[in-house]
Design an enzyme around this catalytic site. Structure first.
Site, PDB file in Angstrom:
ATOM      1  N   LYS A   9       0.827  -1.202   0.000  1.00 23.68           N
ATOM      2  CA  LYS A   9       0.000   0.000   0.000  1.00 23.68           C
ATOM      3  C   LYS A   9       0.871   1.265   0.000  1.00 23.68           C
ATOM      4  O   LYS A   9       2.082   1.191   0.267  1.00 23.68           O
ATOM      5  CB  LYS A   9      -0.930  -0.027   1.223  1.00 23.68           C
ATOM      6  CG  LYS A   9      -1.922  -1.204   1.217  1.00 23.68           C
ATOM      7  CD  LYS A   9      -2.903  -1.090   2.371  1.00 23.68           C
ATOM      8  CE  LYS A   9      -3.844  -2.285   2.430  1.00 23.68           C
ATOM      9  NZ  LYS A   9      -4.886  -2.105   3.474  1.00 23.68           N
ATOM     10  N   TYR A  49     -11.698  -2.464  -4.281  1.00 18.90           N
ATOM     11  CA  TYR A  49     -12.376  -2.584  -2.991  1.00 18.90           C
ATOM     12  C   TYR A  49     -13.898  -2.675  -3.131  1.00 18.90           C
ATOM     13  O   TYR A  49     -14.623  -2.293  -2.209  1.00 18.90           O
ATOM     14  CB  TYR A  49     -11.977  -1.415  -2.092  1.00 18.90           C
ATOM     15  CG  TYR A  49     -10.625  -1.585  -1.430  1.00 18.90           C
ATOM     16  CD1 TYR A  49     -10.314  -2.761  -0.732  1.00 18.90           C
ATOM     17  CD2 TYR A  49      -9.668  -0.573  -1.460  1.00 18.90           C
ATOM     18  CE1 TYR A  49      -9.077  -2.924  -0.101  1.00 18.90           C
ATOM     19  CE2 TYR A  49      -8.425  -0.729  -0.826  1.00 18.90           C
ATOM     20  CZ  TYR A  49      -8.154  -1.915  -0.151  1.00 18.90           C
ATOM     21  OH  TYR A  49      -6.937  -2.065   0.475  1.00 18.90           O
ATOM     22  N   ASN A 112      -2.021  -0.490   7.152  1.00 17.09           N
ATOM     23  CA  ASN A 112      -1.436  -1.794   7.505  1.00 17.09           C
ATOM     24  C   ASN A 112      -0.502  -2.355   6.442  1.00 17.09           C
ATOM     25  O   ASN A 112      -0.238  -3.546   6.393  1.00 17.09           O
ATOM     26  CB  ASN A 112      -2.533  -2.781   7.911  1.00 17.09           C
ATOM     27  CG  ASN A 112      -3.582  -2.959   6.822  1.00 17.09           C
ATOM     28  OD1 ASN A 112      -3.422  -2.455   5.709  1.00 17.09           O
ATOM     29  ND2 ASN A 112      -4.638  -3.677   7.136  1.00 17.09           N
ATOM     30  N   HIS A 115      -1.845  -5.447   1.254  1.00 15.86           N
ATOM     31  CA  HIS A 115      -3.121  -6.078   0.928  1.00 15.86           C
ATOM     32  C   HIS A 115      -2.827  -7.492   0.426  1.00 15.86           C
ATOM     33  O   HIS A 115      -1.816  -7.711  -0.225  1.00 15.86           O
ATOM     34  CB  HIS A 115      -3.832  -5.288  -0.175  1.00 15.86           C
ATOM     35  CG  HIS A 115      -4.921  -6.088  -0.842  1.00 15.86           C
ATOM     36  ND1 HIS A 115      -6.194  -6.172  -0.319  1.00 15.86           N
ATOM     37  CD2 HIS A 115      -4.910  -6.878  -1.941  1.00 15.86           C
ATOM     38  CE1 HIS A 115      -6.919  -6.965  -1.088  1.00 15.86           C
ATOM     39  NE2 HIS A 115      -6.160  -7.403  -2.085  1.00 15.86           N
ATOM     40  N   GLU A 126      -8.588 -10.303  -8.583  1.00 12.59           N
ATOM     41  CA  GLU A 126      -7.621  -9.227  -8.386  1.00 12.59           C
ATOM     42  C   GLU A 126      -6.431  -9.344  -9.347  1.00 12.59           C
ATOM     43  O   GLU A 126      -5.944  -8.343  -9.862  1.00 12.59           O
ATOM     44  CB  GLU A 126      -7.169  -9.204  -6.922  1.00 12.59           C
ATOM     45  CG  GLU A 126      -8.331  -8.779  -6.013  1.00 12.59           C
ATOM     46  CD  GLU A 126      -8.047  -8.957  -4.524  1.00 12.59           C
ATOM     47  OE1 GLU A 126      -6.878  -9.126  -4.128  1.00 12.59           O
ATOM     48  OE2 GLU A 126      -9.022  -8.928  -3.735  1.00 12.59           O
TER      49      GLU A 126
HETATM   50  N1  UDP Z   1     -10.005  -1.384   7.205  1.00 11.54           N
HETATM   51  C1  UDP Z   1     -10.186  -0.256   8.007  1.00 11.54           C
HETATM   52  N2  UDP Z   1     -11.061  -0.336   9.055  1.00 11.54           N
HETATM   53  C2  UDP Z   1     -11.751  -1.480   9.351  1.00 11.54           C
HETATM   54  C3  UDP Z   1     -11.567  -2.605   8.526  1.00 11.54           C
HETATM   55  C4  UDP Z   1     -10.680  -2.527   7.464  1.00 11.54           C
HETATM   56  O1  UDP Z   1      -9.566   0.766   7.777  1.00 11.54           O
HETATM   57  O2  UDP Z   1     -12.515  -1.493  10.313  1.00 11.54           O
HETATM   58  C5  UDP Z   1      -9.073  -1.313   6.065  1.00 11.54           C
HETATM   59  C6  UDP Z   1      -7.777  -2.053   6.334  1.00 11.54           C
HETATM   60  O3  UDP Z   1      -6.696  -1.249   5.853  1.00 11.54           O
HETATM   61  C7  UDP Z   1      -7.925  -3.332   5.528  1.00 11.54           C
HETATM   62  C8  UDP Z   1      -8.818  -2.881   4.380  1.00 11.54           C
HETATM   63  O4  UDP Z   1      -9.683  -1.912   4.945  1.00 11.54           O
HETATM   64  O5  UDP Z   1      -6.674  -3.825   5.095  1.00 11.54           O
HETATM   65  C9  UDP Z   1      -9.637  -3.973   3.768  1.00 11.54           C
HETATM   66  O6  UDP Z   1     -10.362  -4.639   4.794  1.00 11.54           O
HETATM   67  P1  UDP Z   1     -10.411  -6.224   4.862  1.00 11.54           P
HETATM   68  O7  UDP Z   1     -11.424  -6.601   5.872  1.00 11.54           O
HETATM   69  O8  UDP Z   1     -10.550  -6.782   3.492  1.00 11.54           O
HETATM   70  O9  UDP Z   1      -8.967  -6.599   5.486  1.00 11.54           O
HETATM   71  P2  UDP Z   1      -7.700  -7.325   4.809  1.00 11.54           P
HETATM   72  O10 UDP Z   1      -8.242  -8.327   3.822  1.00 11.54           O
HETATM   73  O11 UDP Z   1      -6.872  -6.251   4.157  1.00 11.54           O
HETATM   74  O12 UDP Z   1      -6.976  -7.977   5.959  1.00 11.54           O
HETATM   75 MG    MG Z   2      -9.546  -8.073   2.280  1.00 13.18          MG
END
Ligand code: UDP
Ligand code: MG
Length: 137
Positions: A9, A49, A112, A115, A126
């Protein structure tokens, strides 16, 4: 053999963590079969997304992912989809154990650093969003 999609990211790129993250993926033993740095458009971010549309964090999420260049990659290896998720650690870095990318390199859920696709269907979708078949080796 399995292929998954992952992305460093914008904060990962800004913080100079490209090498660190690629190194962890390579050291694990996965093969990087596609790799490109690019700036997402709002349209690309919305496609990436799509599953999160309507959620409270969606607008911030899209604004964040277009805030600077990202590194998109396709990673190959046995069980690579679940394996990359384990290497990344839980979504919230505050809960991610040391030894994981998010546990070692991040503190905030919205920043974080990486992705990763969460299923076979997401991986295929993707990969196709970012790479043409002939771009994968
Ligand atoms: N995210 C956030 N707040 C939340 C949940 C997710 O900002 O409460 C962001 C976080 O950066 C995450 C991304 O949205 O990586 C996509 O969410 P997902 O649940 O798909 O998590 P991932 O698959 O990235 O672990
Ligand atoms: Mg995800």
């Amino acid at each position: 053999m399995e292929r998954t999609f992952s992305m460093i990211k914008p904060e990962g790129v800004r913080r100079g963590l490209i090498g660190e993250i690629l190194s962890r993926i390579e050291r694990k033993g996965y093969r990087i079969v596609g790799l490109k740095m690019l700036q997402l458009t709002p349209e690309m971010a919305a496609a990436h997304y799509a599953e999160h549309r309507g959620k409270p964090f969606y607008t911030e999420l899209v604004e964040h992912i277009i805030s600077g260049p990202v590194v998109a990659m396709v990673i190959e290896g046995p069980g690579a989809i679940a394996g990359m998720r384990r290497l990344m650690g839980p979504t919230n870095p505050a809960e991610a154990p040391p030894g994981t990318i998010r546990g070692d390199l991040a503190t905030l859920i919205g920043e974080n650093v990486i992705h990763g696709a969460d299923s076979e269907a997401s991986a295929q979708r993707e990969i196709a969003l970012y790479f043409k078949p002939e771009e994968l080796i």
